[in-house]
Design a protein around this motif. Structure first.
Motif, PDB file in Angstrom:
ATOM      1  N   LEU A 175      38.055 -21.431  78.307  1.00  0.00           N
ATOM      2  CA  LEU A 175      37.434 -21.017  79.564  1.00  0.00           C
ATOM      3  C   LEU A 175      37.147 -22.229  80.444  1.00  0.00           C
ATOM      4  O   LEU A 175      36.604 -23.225  79.960  1.00  0.00           O
ATOM      5  CB  LEU A 175      36.112 -20.296  79.290  1.00  0.00           C
ATOM      6  N   GLN A 191      43.790 -17.669  84.120  1.00  0.00           N
ATOM      7  CA  GLN A 191      42.531 -17.158  83.590  1.00  0.00           C
ATOM      8  C   GLN A 191      41.959 -16.056  84.486  1.00  0.00           C
ATOM      9  O   GLN A 191      41.394 -15.085  84.001  1.00  0.00           O
ATOM     10  CB  GLN A 191      41.558 -18.337  83.474  1.00  0.00           C
ATOM     11  N   GLU A 192      42.130 -16.199  85.786  1.00  0.00           N
ATOM     12  CA  GLU A 192      41.592 -15.221  86.736  1.00  0.00           C
ATOM     13  C   GLU A 192      42.255 -13.851  86.615  1.00  0.00           C
ATOM     14  O   GLU A 192      41.716 -12.861  87.088  1.00  0.00           O
ATOM     15  CB  GLU A 192      41.733 -15.741  88.169  1.00  0.00           C
ATOM     16  N   TRP A 231      37.797  -9.254  83.017  1.00  0.00           N
ATOM     17  CA  TRP A 231      36.527  -9.768  82.496  1.00  0.00           C
ATOM     18  C   TRP A 231      35.580  -8.660  82.074  1.00  0.00           C
ATOM     19  O   TRP A 231      34.827  -8.819  81.116  1.00  0.00           O
ATOM     20  CB  TRP A 231      35.870 -10.694  83.524  1.00  0.00           C
ATOM     21  N   SER A 281      33.026 -12.272  86.567  1.00  0.00           N
ATOM     22  CA  SER A 281      33.747 -13.529  86.714  1.00  0.00           C
ATOM     23  C   SER A 281      33.509 -14.404  85.488  1.00  0.00           C
ATOM     24  O   SER A 281      32.727 -14.052  84.601  1.00  0.00           O
ATOM     25  CB  SER A 281      33.251 -14.249  87.966  1.00  0.00           C
ATOM     26  N   VAL A 282      34.150 -15.557  85.462  1.00  0.00           N
ATOM     27  CA  VAL A 282      33.996 -16.472  84.333  1.00  0.00           C
ATOM     28  C   VAL A 282      32.532 -16.872  84.125  1.00  0.00           C
ATOM     29  O   VAL A 282      32.034 -16.787  83.000  1.00  0.00           O
ATOM     30  CB  VAL A 282      34.895 -17.723  84.519  1.00  0.00           C
ATOM     31  N   ASP A 327      35.097 -23.100  83.852  1.00  0.00           N
ATOM     32  CA  ASP A 327      34.127 -22.675  84.864  1.00  0.00           C
ATOM     33  C   ASP A 327      33.715 -23.914  85.654  1.00  0.00           C
ATOM     34  O   ASP A 327      32.895 -24.709  85.183  1.00  0.00           O
ATOM     35  CB  ASP A 327      32.914 -22.033  84.188  1.00  0.00           C
TER      36      ASP A 327
END
Length: 184
Positions: free
Chosen positions: A24, A173-174, A178, A2-3, A26
């Motif tokens: 990014l 972004q998701e 990753w 994940s981020v 978060d």
């Protein structure tokens, strides 16, 4: 991955890949990874003062996120020549066309698109004026940004739109891989 895990992994590296260009988000912390350097990004809560420079600065941050959403959708996190080419092209595209593109792509809902268009009318007026006393905001009725109530309404609507835009960005972004990204 994940981020938060990705951020932790790159903070632990001595050398971060220069192939990544990525904004990014978060939770309440923003970062910008570019050319192998991780820097702090924007504050999640924008503060707008009643002056021309502050208003234009807030719009600049919003326009930056527009471009980052487009980049994520088209080239992902790439920092190769395609990234520079896309950034060049994005600088040539007027903001109102980007807003319309987001509607066409179903990134923005119709109501949010209208709200963004009204907000960016303020930006356009602010660019071409000397003082905010020359600028009006028209969510329903025409409001002068020189009045306290008009400016407060504008700031409230802008901050609400900023919050929605951040959520939209996080959704985009998701979609990134990753695990693959952390191996670069």
């Amino acid at each position: 991955m994940s981020v938060p895990h990705f951020i932790a992994s790159i903070k632990g590296k001595k050398r971060i890949s220069s192939k990544i260009r990525l904004y990014l988000i978060d939770k309440e912390k923003h970062y910008f990874l570019n050319d192998g350097v991780l820097k702090n990004g924007f504050n999640p809560k924008l503060s707008i003062s009643k002056n021309r420079d502050s208003v234009l600065s807030a719009f600049s941050k919003m326009a930056f996120l527009f471009d980052e959403i487009i980049r994520l959708r088209i080239i992902g996190y790439s920092n190769n020549s395609d990234s520079a080419d896309l950034l060049y092209l994005l600088n040539l595209v007027p903001v109102n066309r980007k807003i319309r593109t987001f509607l066409d792509w179903k990134v923005f809902a119709p109501e949010f698109t209208r709200n963004m268009s009204r907000l960016f009318e303020v930006r356009n007026a602010t660019v071409h004026c000397i003082s905010l006393s020359e600028v009006n905001y028209a969510p329903k009725n025409k409001l002068s940004l020189s009045s306290t109530s008009g400016f407060n309404k504008f700031v409230k609507d802008f901050q609400k739109a900023w919050g929605v835009l951040l959520k939209i960005y996080v959704k985009e972004q998701e979609k990134l891989d990753w695990k693959k990204l952390s191996q670069l």
